[in-house]
Write a protein that holds these residues in place. Sequence first.
Motif, PDB file in Angstrom:
ATOM      1  N   GLY A 149     -83.033 -34.590 -19.505  1.00  0.00           N
ATOM      2  CA  GLY A 149     -81.943 -34.909 -18.600  1.00  0.00           C
ATOM      3  C   GLY A 149     -81.055 -36.046 -19.048  1.00  0.00           C
ATOM      4  O   GLY A 149     -80.193 -36.501 -18.292  1.00  0.00           O
ATOM      5  N   ILE A 150     -81.234 -36.526 -20.277  1.00  0.00           N
ATOM      6  CA  ILE A 150     -80.447 -37.652 -20.764  1.00  0.00           C
ATOM      7  C   ILE A 150     -79.083 -37.188 -21.269  1.00  0.00           C
ATOM      8  O   ILE A 150     -78.079 -37.893 -21.130  1.00  0.00           O
ATOM      9  N   VAL A 151     -79.032 -35.993 -21.853  1.00  0.00           N
ATOM     10  CA  VAL A 151     -77.805 -35.415 -22.387  1.00  0.00           C
ATOM     11  C   VAL A 151     -77.554 -34.087 -21.691  1.00  0.00           C
ATOM     12  O   VAL A 151     -78.492 -33.356 -21.356  1.00  0.00           O
ATOM     13  N   ALA A 152     -76.282 -33.764 -21.468  1.00  0.00           N
ATOM     14  CA  ALA A 152     -75.901 -32.477 -20.879  1.00  0.00           C
ATOM     15  C   ALA A 152     -75.047 -31.710 -21.873  1.00  0.00           C
ATOM     16  O   ALA A 152     -74.164 -32.284 -22.521  1.00  0.00           O
ATOM     17  N   MET A 153     -75.320 -30.405 -21.996  1.00  0.00           N
ATOM     18  CA  MET A 153     -74.513 -29.543 -22.861  1.00  0.00           C
ATOM     19  C   MET A 153     -73.335 -28.989 -22.078  1.00  0.00           C
ATOM     20  O   MET A 153     -73.455 -28.646 -20.902  1.00  0.00           O
ATOM     21  N   GLY A 154     -72.199 -28.913 -22.763  1.00  0.00           N
ATOM     22  CA  GLY A 154     -71.009 -28.330 -22.164  1.00  0.00           C
ATOM     23  C   GLY A 154     -70.574 -27.100 -22.913  1.00  0.00           C
ATOM     24  O   GLY A 154     -71.217 -26.668 -23.875  1.00  0.00           O
ATOM     25  N   PRO A 155     -69.452 -26.506 -22.503  1.00  0.00           N
ATOM     26  CA  PRO A 155     -68.969 -25.295 -23.176  1.00  0.00           C
ATOM     27  C   PRO A 155     -68.599 -25.588 -24.617  1.00  0.00           C
ATOM     28  O   PRO A 155     -68.174 -26.697 -24.957  1.00  0.00           O
ATOM     29  N   PRO A 156     -68.773 -24.628 -25.493  1.00  0.00           N
ATOM     30  CA  PRO A 156     -68.439 -24.841 -26.906  1.00  0.00           C
ATOM     31  C   PRO A 156     -66.935 -24.968 -27.112  1.00  0.00           C
ATOM     32  O   PRO A 156     -66.137 -24.508 -26.298  1.00  0.00           O
ATOM     33  N   VAL A 157     -66.582 -25.590 -28.217  1.00  0.00           N
ATOM     34  CA  VAL A 157     -65.178 -25.697 -28.599  1.00  0.00           C
ATOM     35  C   VAL A 157     -64.830 -24.465 -29.421  1.00  0.00           C
ATOM     36  O   VAL A 157     -65.419 -24.246 -30.482  1.00  0.00           O
ATOM     37  N   PRO A 158     -63.879 -23.644 -28.975  1.00  0.00           N
ATOM     38  CA  PRO A 158     -63.559 -22.424 -29.734  1.00  0.00           C
ATOM     39  C   PRO A 158     -62.785 -22.746 -30.999  1.00  0.00           C
ATOM     40  O   PRO A 158     -62.136 -23.782 -31.116  1.00  0.00           O
ATOM     41  N   GLY A 159     -62.887 -21.845 -31.934  1.00  0.00           N
ATOM     42  CA  GLY A 159     -62.084 -21.951 -33.148  1.00  0.00           C
ATOM     43  C   GLY A 159     -62.487 -23.072 -34.067  1.00  0.00           C
ATOM     44  O   GLY A 159     -61.652 -23.640 -34.761  1.00  0.00           O
ATOM     45  N   THR A 160     -63.779 -23.438 -34.090  1.00  0.00           N
ATOM     46  CA  THR A 160     -64.224 -24.532 -34.954  1.00  0.00           C
ATOM     47  C   THR A 160     -64.927 -24.035 -36.206  1.00  0.00           C
ATOM     48  O   THR A 160     -65.642 -24.776 -36.857  1.00  0.00           O
ATOM     49  N   GLY A 161     -64.778 -22.799 -36.525  1.00  0.00           N
ATOM     50  CA  GLY A 161     -65.401 -22.282 -37.740  1.00  0.00           C
ATOM     51  C   GLY A 161     -66.086 -20.954 -37.500  1.00  0.00           C
ATOM     52  O   GLY A 161     -66.092 -20.411 -36.394  1.00  0.00           O
ATOM     53  N   ARG A 162     -66.698 -20.428 -38.559  1.00  0.00           N
ATOM     54  CA  ARG A 162     -67.386 -19.152 -38.448  1.00  0.00           C
ATOM     55  C   ARG A 162     -68.721 -19.325 -37.740  1.00  0.00           C
ATOM     56  O   ARG A 162     -69.280 -20.417 -37.696  1.00  0.00           O
ATOM     57  N   GLY A 163     -69.220 -18.247 -37.208  1.00  0.00           N
ATOM     58  CA  GLY A 163     -70.509 -18.282 -36.561  1.00  0.00           C
ATOM     59  C   GLY A 163     -70.395 -18.637 -35.083  1.00  0.00           C
ATOM     60  O   GLY A 163     -69.307 -18.757 -34.507  1.00  0.00           O
ATOM     61  N   LYS A 164     -71.541 -18.809 -34.466  1.00  0.00           N
ATOM     62  CA  LYS A 164     -71.600 -19.113 -33.036  1.00  0.00           C
ATOM     63  C   LYS A 164     -71.045 -20.511 -32.769  1.00  0.00           C
ATOM     64  O   LYS A 164     -71.464 -21.472 -33.415  1.00  0.00           O
ATOM     65  N   PRO A 165     -70.082 -20.657 -31.830  1.00  0.00           N
ATOM     66  CA  PRO A 165     -69.521 -21.989 -31.532  1.00  0.00           C
ATOM     67  C   PRO A 165     -70.603 -22.953 -31.070  1.00  0.00           C
ATOM     68  O   PRO A 165     -71.555 -22.580 -30.381  1.00  0.00           O
ATOM     69  N   SER A 166     -70.452 -24.202 -31.471  1.00  0.00           N
ATOM     70  CA  SER A 166     -71.448 -25.220 -31.132  1.00  0.00           C
ATOM     71  C   SER A 166     -71.136 -25.839 -29.773  1.00  0.00           C
ATOM     72  O   SER A 166     -69.962 -26.129 -29.478  1.00  0.00           O
ATOM     73  N   PRO A 167     -72.152 -26.040 -28.918  1.00  0.00           N
ATOM     74  CA  PRO A 167     -71.883 -26.626 -27.598  1.00  0.00           C
ATOM     75  C   PRO A 167     -71.434 -28.083 -27.710  1.00  0.00           C
ATOM     76  O   PRO A 167     -71.783 -28.791 -28.650  1.00  0.00           O
ATOM     77  N   THR A 168     -70.642 -28.509 -26.739  1.00  0.00           N
ATOM     78  CA  THR A 168     -70.250 -29.914 -26.653  1.00  0.00           C
ATOM     79  C   THR A 168     -71.325 -30.692 -25.915  1.00  0.00           C
ATOM     80  O   THR A 168     -72.112 -30.131 -25.147  1.00  0.00           O
ATOM     81  N   LEU A 169     -71.347 -32.002 -26.149  1.00  0.00           N
ATOM     82  CA  LEU A 169     -72.412 -32.844 -25.607  1.00  0.00           C
ATOM     83  C   LEU A 169     -71.828 -34.040 -24.868  1.00  0.00           C
ATOM     84  O   LEU A 169     -70.862 -34.657 -25.329  1.00  0.00           O
ATOM     85  N   ARG A 170     -72.411 -34.348 -23.731  1.00  0.00           N
ATOM     86  CA  ARG A 170     -72.031 -35.529 -22.967  1.00  0.00           C
ATOM     87  C   ARG A 170     -73.293 -36.203 -22.438  1.00  0.00           C
ATOM     88  O   ARG A 170     -74.329 -35.551 -22.262  1.00  0.00           O
TER      89      ARG A 170
END
Length: 386
Positions: free
Chosen positions: A69-90
């Motif tokens: 519960g220390i970090v929360a994942m957010g929606p990935p940033v689109p268009g950042t390269g090939r493959g599955k987009p990486s989630p954002t972190l807060r």
Amino acid sequence: MSASKPPLPAAPTQQTDGSAIRDTVTGSERQILRQIWRQPGISRVELTQHSDLAQQSIHRLVDGLCARGIVAMGPPVPGTGRGKPSPTLRLNGAHAYTVGISVNVNVIDICVMDQSGRILAERAMPRDRGMEEELGRIRAVIATLGAELNLDESRLFGIGLSIAGYHVGGTQMNAALPLHDWSLIELGPLMSARFSKPVWVNNGGNTAALAENMMGIGNHVRTFAYLSFNYGFGGGLIHDGELLTGGFGNAGEFGGMFDETDRPLRPALQLLVEHLAGYGVEIPSITYLRERFDPNWPGVREWIEKVQPAHIRMVNAIIAVINPQAIVYGGQIPPALAQMLIDGIRIFSEARYGVAAPRPKFIISQLGGTASAIGAAMVPLKEGFY
């Protein structure tokens, strides 16, 4: 506490000496959390560009921090390269919160901050009673704020206490005469017993410098001196992105540069208040001075001329010894007064072969007069997580 909430990491039951707590998160987790603090919304894949950790290790550590519960994942940033987009972190601010208490001669400032560094509330109360009575009032204010914000008290990770004075050992501070009942006693055990939470004790210059480092110019500058103008005069040092406390906890006590001849000429705000009284300008408190300051008050320019020589010598000593990238004017000083001091600075070093040594930038803090309380609230977070 709701069963759906992950437990807080282990924390000490009592913090008595201000030393760092390093068992809340691992060193590698701390590295990741610092980067997310600096860049909220960074993607998980981008973390690899700012760390010497392997990508697999980062994925494993991030997953663990999210599970706790220390970090929360957010929606990935689109268009950042090939493959599955990486989630954002807060940072998950709801995971924990802290309280910062700054005790100055005229005022006690209280700051409530969540784990992401968001300020949830600030309160100021006049400091006009004995320590025991004031501790009761502080406790009542914290309880009121907790109720107003609907905070779960079990999520209170710790309390930071800052005092306008210098450190003498343990959690003992030596403050100005109006704070005599806060001086030369072990404040850590006393506060920890009173609030049943871990307590970190520092001087106000250090906590204000920490706030500036984590939320102000520290986002762009790695080494700077913070000048704290209050009833008295002190400060703090940030070296290579970290608070430098020195061998006895008093690095940055710039007021110690003034001898008995210069001491009445140091730029302490109480001396300005006394000076203005001689011109018929009555200033009831340092808070009033900051909020109502008028550079055209009779006596202001005379005071600037009076203190400027000692101020210039101090600035040049800081530049020669510390070599900072910036010198920040903070504490409770009115911004217009800080600018008047900055405008009169003269640097002693001369150019050689037509080339001068790099000079620091002179910056007025944007954190306001409560920086020491903000920094005090950040101390438990810094020690426990960042």
